[in-house]
Design a protein around this motif. Structure first.
Motif, PDB file in Angstrom:
ATOM      1  N   LYS A 238       0.780  -1.357   0.005  1.00  0.00           N
ATOM      2  CA  LYS A 238       0.024   0.127   0.144  1.00  0.00           C
ATOM      3  C   LYS A 238       0.852   1.306   0.036  1.00  0.00           C
ATOM      4  O   LYS A 238       1.735   1.519   0.776  1.00  0.00           O
ATOM      5  N   GLY A 239       0.390   2.118  -1.043  1.00  0.00           N
ATOM      6  CA  GLY A 239       1.366   3.447  -0.996  1.00  0.00           C
ATOM      7  C   GLY A 239       2.772   3.566  -1.736  1.00  0.00           C
ATOM      8  O   GLY A 239       3.271   4.458  -2.081  1.00  0.00           O
ATOM      9  N   LEU A 240       3.178   2.286  -1.838  1.00  0.00           N
ATOM     10  CA  LEU A 240       4.520   2.116  -2.615  1.00  0.00           C
ATOM     11  C   LEU A 240       4.504   2.170  -4.009  1.00  0.00           C
ATOM     12  O   LEU A 240       3.599   1.920  -4.573  1.00  0.00           O
ATOM     13  N   GLU A 241       5.628   2.426  -4.625  1.00  0.00           N
ATOM     14  CA  GLU A 241       5.485   2.372  -6.238  1.00  0.00           C
ATOM     15  C   GLU A 241       6.885   1.817  -6.814  1.00  0.00           C
ATOM     16  O   GLU A 241       7.879   2.132  -6.024  1.00  0.00           O
ATOM     17  N   TYR A 242       6.906   1.339  -8.011  1.00  0.00           N
ATOM     18  CA  TYR A 242       8.199   0.546  -8.447  1.00  0.00           C
ATOM     19  C   TYR A 242       8.287   0.808  -9.843  1.00  0.00           C
ATOM     20  O   TYR A 242       7.254   0.949 -10.720  1.00  0.00           O
ATOM     21  N   ASP A 243       9.297   0.813 -10.717  1.00  0.00           N
ATOM     22  CA  ASP A 243       9.289   0.748 -11.816  1.00  0.00           C
ATOM     23  C   ASP A 243       8.664  -0.347 -12.535  1.00  0.00           C
ATOM     24  O   ASP A 243       7.868  -0.119 -13.769  1.00  0.00           O
ATOM     25  N   ALA A 244       8.907  -1.561 -11.981  1.00  0.00           N
ATOM     26  CA  ALA A 244       8.185  -2.581 -12.493  1.00  0.00           C
ATOM     27  C   ALA A 244       7.768  -3.343 -11.355  1.00  0.00           C
ATOM     28  O   ALA A 244       8.297  -3.510 -10.360  1.00  0.00           O
ATOM     29  N   THR A 245       6.713  -4.273 -11.553  1.00  0.00           N
ATOM     30  CA  THR A 245       6.101  -5.265 -10.530  1.00  0.00           C
ATOM     31  C   THR A 245       5.522  -6.343 -11.330  1.00  0.00           C
ATOM     32  O   THR A 245       5.162  -6.393 -12.171  1.00  0.00           O
ATOM     33  N   VAL A 246       5.760  -7.558 -10.370  1.00  0.00           N
ATOM     34  CA  VAL A 246       5.273  -8.851 -10.668  1.00  0.00           C
ATOM     35  C   VAL A 246       4.228  -9.144  -9.815  1.00  0.00           C
ATOM     36  O   VAL A 246       4.577  -8.942  -8.249  1.00  0.00           O
ATOM     37  N   VAL A 247       2.852  -9.369  -9.945  1.00  0.00           N
ATOM     38  CA  VAL A 247       1.971  -9.697  -9.130  1.00  0.00           C
ATOM     39  C   VAL A 247       1.767 -11.491  -9.264  1.00  0.00           C
ATOM     40  O   VAL A 247       1.426 -11.716 -10.277  1.00  0.00           O
ATOM     41  N   ALA A 248       2.176 -12.104  -8.138  1.00  0.00           N
ATOM     42  CA  ALA A 248       2.276 -13.579  -8.438  1.00  0.00           C
ATOM     43  C   ALA A 248       1.070 -13.872  -7.438  1.00  0.00           C
ATOM     44  O   ALA A 248       0.814 -13.416  -6.491  1.00  0.00           O
ATOM     45  N   ASP A 249       0.336 -15.060  -7.912  1.00  0.00           N
ATOM     46  CA  ASP A 249      -0.844 -15.724  -7.281  1.00  0.00           C
ATOM     47  C   ASP A 249      -1.837 -14.651  -7.111  1.00  0.00           C
ATOM     48  O   ASP A 249      -2.370 -14.447  -6.025  1.00  0.00           O
ATOM     49  N   PRO A 250      -2.539 -14.191  -8.261  1.00  0.00           N
ATOM     50  CA  PRO A 250      -3.519 -12.894  -8.146  1.00  0.00           C
ATOM     51  C   PRO A 250      -4.556 -13.899  -7.264  1.00  0.00           C
ATOM     52  O   PRO A 250      -5.351 -12.947  -6.385  1.00  0.00           O
ATOM     53  N   SER A 251      -4.979 -14.934  -7.487  1.00  0.00           N
ATOM     54  CA  SER A 251      -6.267 -15.409  -7.093  1.00  0.00           C
ATOM     55  C   SER A 251      -5.977 -15.635  -5.465  1.00  0.00           C
ATOM     56  O   SER A 251      -6.982 -15.551  -4.633  1.00  0.00           O
ATOM     57  N   GLY A 252      -4.829 -15.928  -5.137  1.00  0.00           N
ATOM     58  CA  GLY A 252      -4.524 -16.160  -3.599  1.00  0.00           C
ATOM     59  C   GLY A 252      -4.551 -14.795  -2.962  1.00  0.00           C
ATOM     60  O   GLY A 252      -4.943 -14.729  -1.821  1.00  0.00           O
TER      61      GLY A 252
END
Length: 767
Positions: free
Chosen positions: A710-724
């Protein structure tokens, strides 16, 4: 042979840019020359003030310390060299009226006059030349407002706005916006150059680090309106991901300090949802010229001495955060007076008789003492008085009542002697300490480890299943409540502290004023005095429990119990509250909204909405919008201001055991594509596992649990296990929406078998 036309045009553009950079470099050199003069003045004042040790009166020492403190603060501000001390310039038309109350008119004398009548430079601090003319205007000053608020639709007096990018003392580049494109602005009879194609876009494209940058050089109109809003009452700001809510909140703190330092210095509290966000944002205020004037605390660290180290499951959070806990804790605090070693009989000898109070009598006395709302620890003197009254009544049993004034006076003397005797009696005092012990919040919390005891206190408030979940969450605590706590436990401790109160403190010896005039050698050591003053200020900052202004960041995540905790630190405060209901991780937003309303009371409220997404490119925002439609139907997503042409990447693994290798490979790929940071976001119960996946990839890669992002930001993000992530709680879809909106350039969604990805790797939630 002449160069091709396109090459000549490029050469011309480059020469114009270099010429304009040279113009701004000359002004920056002038500014730093003046800063060097002010720096020398401050050092001289500090040295002169610190030499005033000869005067031998307390008043002289107080004056010396005040001068040293003022000179030291000024010196610190001047010696902080920021990356872009000078960052802006506005070229203005002539005003139609002179300044009023120090605020220049924003209406031009002649809207169609292209002549630049005035140029103002905007920076982090105001700088005057030797004749007190403005070399730099402080970004918070009213005169600087047009730099942020002028638009082509409402330009006011601004003809050209320039963002100046510098590092230390060197100008690196300039970017211009022509606010009146229908005119050709002139300066000293010559047309002015317009360089670049959008300062905001250049700013948004910069690589991210693990700390937040200020947005002082790129504040937009709707953000500036919030920053400069009046402080009275409560300012409520909503906005979706990437709209700059956190940055606006921090800049607002700096703005309030600038305009009323006497009221707000040291008295502004910023409440953040996680320690990660605190560490991410804590460098912003110093870069804005405000060092040490604002307390930034994670919600779990608001209680002195508590560092939230544990995470509760969503089911436990739902219980601990609910306002139902107030009644439970009130019962638990009172029940904590009864322990296994609580005496059931009082027997003392006084005035030749043995006096006894049995269990029934003691129970009635305790019930009488507890009648009311006074905190328990403050009731001990009352309990002592009731015991003495009951014992005195036992002593007088069977004696005739006094019949005249002399007998009544004699009886009163006997009573005073009786009280004095028992008040020094070790047996009576030991009984009192055991029968009415002084309690700490942790001790009371420790009693609730026992499911049977907790069940008695929770009767009518919690179900049997909730009691078991709650008791299990505290099984690691010791009998006196020692052990690691969660952010939600902190709110319960704070509630208990209110119910218990601080124990009465022994009075300190009164000091003869004459003693203050002796021992002057103790204050003649400048270093010692400064060190003691700093320690005292730091202690006061740590112990402060009532602030002048409270800023709540990511307010949608506060539980009702946390709102009560924050409210105790803002009894007389004004508020700035920023958040986004669509990002709420709290299961019952309506209950939290009611708690916020109760906390704010009747304070007047102003509401603002931030509508522009400056973080995510349109390609990423479009993917996140699919989840938003499910998480908060009918909520309009903020509009992204840019597109990169890079679409999010979807990839899937056929077997769960291959998730770690696939995640590591994806993070490695992204590290090669971006210059800044890469974050991998996973369900909370997999964050340690994710850290192992990317071990050894360097400082630019970081693993996060879903609630930590929450509130953070990155140049790139990997969102793993979205249903989890979506399945963690009833608010899981909103948490997934947050995870998908952390990236400024690249997004990868990594699915496992349980995500039900299609042939392209797109999980079912995003199809």
């Amino acid at each position: 042979m002449p160069a091709p036309r396109s090459t000549q045009a490029a050469d011309t553009d480059e020469s114009i840019r270099e010429r304009e950079i040279g113009i701004e470099q000359a002004h920056l050199d002038q500014v730093y020359a003046r800063l060097n003069e002010k720096l020398a003045e401050a050092e001289f004042l500090l040295d002169e003030a610190s030499q005033k040790w000869q005067a031998g009166t307390p008043g002289a020492y107080a004056e010396r310390d005040a001068q040293v403190s003022a000179a030291g603060r000024h010196l610190i501000r001047l010696t902080n060299e920021y990356e872009d001390f000078l960052f802006g310039r506005i070229d203005l038309q002539a005003p139609d009226a002179p300044e009023e109350d120090g605020i220049p008119s924003q209406t031009p004398l002649d809207p169609d006059d292209p002549t630049i009548a005035e140029t103002l430079y905007i920076g982090r601090l105001g700088v005057l030349d030797a004749e007190y003319g403005p070399l730099v205007i402080d970004w918070r000053a009213p005169a600087a407002a047009p730099f942020y608020r002028a638009t082509p639709v409402q330009p006011g007096r601004v003809l050209r706005r320039r963002v100046i990018r510098s590092r230390r003392r060197r100008v690196l580049g300039v970017e211009d916006d022509l606010l009146r494109p229908d005119l050709e602005p002139t300066l000293d009879g010559e047309p002015v150059a317009v360089v670049g194609d959008g300062a905001l876009m250049a700013t948004l494209g910069r690589a991210r680090s693990h700390t937040m940058r200020d947005i002082v050089s790129s504040i937009q109109h709707e953000q500036d309106v919030v920053i400069r809003a009046q402080a009275a009452g409560a300012t409520l700001v909503t906005g979706g991901p990437g709209t700059g809510k956190t940055a606006v909140a921090l800049h607002r703190a700096a703005y309030l300090l600038y305009h009323d330092r006497r009221k707000y210095a040291g008295g502004i509290l910023v409440v953040s949802p996680t320690p990660l966000l605190v560490s991410y944002t804590e460098g912003v205020l110093p870069s804005l010229g405000e060092e040490g004037q604002v307390a930034i605390r994670a919600i779990g660290n608001l209680v002195e001495g508590v560092e939230a180290e544990r995470y509760d499951s969503p089911e436990v959070v739902r219980i601990k955060g609910s306002a139902r806990m107030v009644a439970l804790l009130r019962r638990a605090a009172r029940a904590a007076l009864d322990r296994r070693d609580t005496p059931t009989e009082l027997r003392v000898s006084a005035m030749g008789e043995v006096l006894t109070l049995d269990q029934h009598a003691l129970r009635e006395l305790r019930r009488t003492a507890l009648n009311g709302t006074t905190p328990l620890n403050l009731l001990k003197p009352r309990a002592r008085r009731l015991l003495l009254d009951a014992l005195w009544s036992r002593l007088l049993r069977g004696r005739p009542a006094p019949v005249d004034r002399y007998e009544r006076e004699e009886l009163q003397r006997q009573r005073e002697s009786f009280d004095e005797y028992l008040s020094d009696d070790d047996r009576f005092l030991s009984f009192l300490d055991a029968w009415w012990p002084l309690l700490t919040p942790r001790q009371v919390l420790g009693t609730l480890r026992d499911p049977r005891r907790l069940s008695r206190q929770a009767r009518g408030a919690l179900s049997g299943q909730e009691v078991r979940l709650l008791a299990d969450s505290w099984q690691h605590l010791g009998p006196r409540g020692e052990g690691a706590l969660s952010a939600h436990d902190a709110a319960l401790l704070d509630e208990l502290q209110t119910l218990l109160g601080e124990p009465p403190r022994a009075r300190s010896r009164e000091v003869d004023p004459a003693e203050l005039l002796t021992g002057l050698d103790e204050v003649t050591t400048y270093g010692d005095r400064i060190r003691r003053d700093q320690e005292a200020r730091e202690a006061a900052r740590r112990e402060r429990s009532d602030y002048a202004h409270v800023i709540v960041d990511e307010a949608q995540d506060l539980t009702p119990m946390q709102w009560r905790m924050v409210g105790r630190r803002a009894r007389n405060a004004t508020w700035t509250i920023v958040g986004d209901p669509a990002q709420s991780s709290w299961i019952d937003p309506a209950e939290a909204a009611a708690a916020m309303d109760e906390t704010l009371g009747g304070k007047p409220r102003r509401r603002f909405t931030l509508t522009t997404n400056y973080r995510n490119p349109a390609e990423i925002a479009e993917v996140a919008a699919r989840v938003l439609a499910q998480a908060a139907p009918g909520t309009e997503a903020p509009k992204a201001v840019r597109a990169t042409g890079v679409v999010p990447r979807f990839t899937a693994v056929a077997a769960e055991e291959r998730m770690g290798a696939a995640a590591r490979a994806e993070v490695e790929r992204l590290l090669a594509e971006v210059d800044g940071t890469v974050g991998i976001v996973v369900p909370m119960d997999r964050r340690d596992e994710a850290a192992r996946w990317i071990a050894g990839l360097g400082d630019r890669a970081v693993a996060l649990g879903s609630l930590e992002a929450k509130g953070l930001e990155y140049d790139a993000t990997v969102v793993a296990d979205p249903s989890g992530i979506a399945g963690e709680s009833e608010a899981g879809l909103r948490v997934l929406y947050v995870a998908l909106t952390r990236a400024t350039q690249r997004l990868t969604v990594l699915s496992g078998p349980l995500d039900l990805p299609d042939s392209a790797g797109v999980p079912a939630l995003l199809q």
